[in-house]
Design an enzyme around this catalytic site. Structure first.
Site, short mmCIF file in Angstrom:
data_model
loop_
_atom_site.label_atom_id
_atom_site.label_comp_id
_atom_site.label_asym_id
_atom_site.label_seq_id
_atom_site.Cartn_x
_atom_site.Cartn_y
_atom_site.Cartn_z
N ILE A 101 0.89 -1.16 0.00
CA ILE A 101 0.00 0.00 0.00
C ILE A 101 0.93 1.20 0.00
CG2 ILE A 101 -0.30 -0.18 2.51
CD1 ILE A 101 -3.19 1.13 0.92
N TYR A 102 0.79 2.04 -1.02
CA TYR A 102 1.71 3.17 -1.15
C TYR A 102 0.96 4.39 -1.65
CZ TYR A 102 5.64 6.08 -2.53
OH TYR A 102 6.52 7.12 -2.64
N TYR A 147 -4.05 1.38 10.33
CA TYR A 147 -4.65 0.04 10.22
C TYR A 147 -5.52 -0.26 11.44
CZ TYR A 147 -0.93 -0.36 6.73
OH TYR A 147 -0.08 -0.16 5.68
#
Length: 177
Positions: A101-102, A147
């Protein structure tokens, strides 16, 4: 043109690695951010080959910004991606693993990462998955906080799991090749 004048758009596909606008350098930027640039060994061609075909090894959502009033077609400004693939758990069944995830640094803090994770969760649920797994480096507190805020459990804290990896050399030795 400022970020406020652009609309966010999320596209499923592997274009992040194939088009001139969304080039291979995004995965290199992620490796640099994670302080692991020396571990990048894959070529752009291999990434392209592995993401297309009848049975791709991975799937990807690309976060793009469109100028105001533009349709989600043609060249757009890629600002992030979520690369994922399907795995299986003997305890939980179908699962998805979010490998990368970027979001480019100048676009962080605008909800793009959260939306990418939500898109992956939607895709996983559509495929009958019961969990979404991912790993994060121990120094990346900002990501861990995100998260957790989105509802993820830290399995290292909760269950004591450690992640291991066999590199190619070790696999060859194990396989006797």
């Amino acid at each position: 043109m400022g970020v406020g004048k652009r609309e966010q758009h999320f596209r499923e596909g592997n274009g992040v690695f194939t088009s001139p606008e969304n080039r291979y350098s995004d995965s290199e930027e992620l490796a640099e951010y994670e302080k692991l640039s020396d571990q990048v060994k894959i070529s752009e061609e291999a990434l392209r080959a592995d993401g297309f075909g009848e049975n791709p090894f991975y799937h990807c959502f690309v976060a793009e910004l469109l100028p105001a009033g533009r349709e989600p077609q043609g060249p757009c400004l890629a600002v992030g991606y979520g690369l994922y693939y399907f795995i299986y758990s003997t305890w939980k069944g179908r699962s998805v693993y979010l490998e990368d995830i970027y979001v480019k640094p100048e676009y962080r803090g605008q909800g793009i990462g959260s939306k990418l994770i939500k898109k992956v969760a939607e895709a996983a649920l559509e495929r009958g998955c019961s969990q979404l797994r991912l790993a994060v480096l121990d120094w990346n507190e900002r990501a861990m906080d995100l998260y957790k805020a989105l509802g993820a459990r830290d399995l290292t804290e909760a269950e004591g799991w450690h992640s291991f990896r066999f590199e190619e050399k070790a696999m060859r030795e194990l396989a006797g090749k």
